[in-house]
Design a protein around this motif. Structure first.
Motif, PDB file in Angstrom:
ATOM      1  N   CYS A 108       1.076  -0.915  -0.121  1.00  0.00           N
ATOM      2  CA  CYS A 108       0.251   0.413   0.163  1.00  0.00           C
ATOM      3  C   CYS A 108       0.863   0.835  -0.196  1.00  0.00           C
ATOM      4  O   CYS A 108       1.598   0.925   1.063  1.00  0.00           O
ATOM      5  N   ASN A 109       0.783   2.386  -0.903  1.00  0.00           N
ATOM      6  CA  ASN A 109       1.838   3.025  -1.326  1.00  0.00           C
ATOM      7  C   ASN A 109       1.317   4.622   0.309  1.00  0.00           C
ATOM      8  O   ASN A 109       2.181   4.810   0.391  1.00  0.00           O
ATOM      9  N   ILE A 110      -0.230   4.675  -0.035  1.00  0.00           N
ATOM     10  CA  ILE A 110       0.139   5.591   1.086  1.00  0.00           C
ATOM     11  C   ILE A 110       0.217   5.185   2.291  1.00  0.00           C
ATOM     12  O   ILE A 110       0.528   5.296   3.295  1.00  0.00           O
ATOM     13  N   GLU A 111       0.178   3.635   2.966  1.00  0.00           N
ATOM     14  CA  GLU A 111       1.005   2.998   3.879  1.00  0.00           C
ATOM     15  C   GLU A 111       2.179   3.350   3.997  1.00  0.00           C
ATOM     16  O   GLU A 111       2.649   4.212   4.859  1.00  0.00           O
ATOM     17  N   LYS A 112       3.068   3.011   2.708  1.00  0.00           N
ATOM     18  CA  LYS A 112       3.941   3.282   3.031  1.00  0.00           C
ATOM     19  C   LYS A 112       5.009   5.094   2.886  1.00  0.00           C
ATOM     20  O   LYS A 112       6.016   5.487   3.420  1.00  0.00           O
ATOM     21  N   THR A 113       3.753   5.954   2.308  1.00  0.00           N
ATOM     22  CA  THR A 113       4.062   7.409   2.670  1.00  0.00           C
ATOM     23  C   THR A 113       3.643   7.595   4.176  1.00  0.00           C
ATOM     24  O   THR A 113       4.499   8.341   4.360  1.00  0.00           O
ATOM     25  N   LEU A 114       2.887   7.688   5.352  1.00  0.00           N
ATOM     26  CA  LEU A 114       2.467   7.748   6.224  1.00  0.00           C
ATOM     27  C   LEU A 114       3.722   6.982   6.886  1.00  0.00           C
ATOM     28  O   LEU A 114       4.035   7.734   8.154  1.00  0.00           O
ATOM     29  N   LEU A 168       8.699  19.498   9.034  1.00  0.00           N
ATOM     30  CA  LEU A 168       9.181  19.453   7.399  1.00  0.00           C
ATOM     31  C   LEU A 168       7.978  21.034   7.248  1.00  0.00           C
ATOM     32  O   LEU A 168       9.263  21.661   6.759  1.00  0.00           O
ATOM     33  N   ARG A 169       6.969  21.172   7.878  1.00  0.00           N
ATOM     34  CA  ARG A 169       7.279  22.137   7.591  1.00  0.00           C
ATOM     35  C   ARG A 169       7.837  23.569   7.888  1.00  0.00           C
ATOM     36  O   ARG A 169       7.947  24.683   6.604  1.00  0.00           O
ATOM     37  N   THR A 209      16.036  16.844   1.573  1.00  0.00           N
ATOM     38  CA  THR A 209      16.290  15.661   0.390  1.00  0.00           C
ATOM     39  C   THR A 209      15.819  16.099  -1.469  1.00  0.00           C
ATOM     40  O   THR A 209      14.274  16.931  -0.472  1.00  0.00           O
ATOM     41  N   PRO A 210      15.752  16.395  -1.865  1.00  0.00           N
ATOM     42  CA  PRO A 210      14.582  15.791  -2.932  1.00  0.00           C
ATOM     43  C   PRO A 210      13.808  15.472  -2.738  1.00  0.00           C
ATOM     44  O   PRO A 210      12.118  15.577  -3.433  1.00  0.00           O
ATOM     45  N   LYS A 211      14.100  14.630  -2.551  1.00  0.00           N
ATOM     46  CA  LYS A 211      12.919  13.756  -1.401  1.00  0.00           C
ATOM     47  C   LYS A 211      11.618  14.142  -0.498  1.00  0.00           C
ATOM     48  O   LYS A 211      10.810  13.843  -0.808  1.00  0.00           O
ATOM     49  N   ASP A 258       9.453  17.020  -2.644  1.00  0.00           N
ATOM     50  CA  ASP A 258       8.757  16.345  -2.451  1.00  0.00           C
ATOM     51  C   ASP A 258       6.992  15.659  -1.816  1.00  0.00           C
ATOM     52  O   ASP A 258       5.890  16.109  -1.960  1.00  0.00           O
ATOM     53  N   LEU A 259       7.626  15.748  -0.939  1.00  0.00           N
ATOM     54  CA  LEU A 259       5.751  15.312   0.157  1.00  0.00           C
ATOM     55  C   LEU A 259       5.359  17.092   0.200  1.00  0.00           C
ATOM     56  O   LEU A 259       4.758  17.305   1.079  1.00  0.00           O
TER      57      LEU A 259
END
Length: 110
Positions: A16-22, A34-35, A89-91, A94-95
Motif C-alpha cells: 500500500c503506497n499510502i501506508e508507505k508514505t505515512l 517538515l513545515r 532532500t529532493p525526496k 516532494d512531500l
C-alpha cells in the motif's frame, strides 16, 4: 480447535503506497518539522524554538527518523560548539505538495 488455529502462519503482505508514505512521515512531530524545513535549512535550536511543544528527545527522534527515510540531510560543522543543520532532500521537497493538499483539506472540512 483454538482461535489461534485460524490465524494464518504467514499472513499476506499487501503493498500500500499510502501506508508507505505515512511510514516515511513518521510520528506527530514530522509534519511540523517538515513545515519548518520547507522554508529552508534550519539548525536544531531553530527547530526547537519554532515548535515549542516538542521535547528535545522527541525532536531528535523525529529528525533521525526523517534522515533514515531519506527525507532530510544532517550536516555537521566542526565548530565550537558543534553546528548541526538540517536540509530537505529532493525526496523531502516532494512531500511539500502532499502536505499542502492535506492543509487545504483540513481548512475546508474541519
Amino acid at each position: 480447535m483454538t482461535a489461534s488455529a485460524y490465524i494464518p502462519k504467514n499472513p499476506v503482505q499487501i503493498e500500500c503506497n499510502i501506508e508507505k508514505t505515512l511510514d516515511v512521515l513518521g510520528g506527530k512531530w514530522a509534519f511540523l518539522v517538515l513545515r519548518e524545513l520547507f522554508c529552508g535549512t534550519r539548525r536544531f535550536g531553530e527547530l526547537q524554538r519554532s515548535i515549542p511543544c516538542v521535547s528535545p528527545r522527541a525532536l531528535t527522534s523525529t529528525l533521525r527518523h526523517l534522515e533514515k527515510k531519506g527525507v532530510l540531510e544532517r550536516h555537521v560543522y566542526p565548530t565550537v560548539p558543534v553546528t548541526v543543520e538540517y536540509t530537505l532532500t529532493p525526496k523531502g521537497e516532494d512531500l511539500h505538495q502532499i502536505v499542502r493538499e492535506m492543509k487545504l483539506w483540513a481548512a475546508k472540512w474541519t
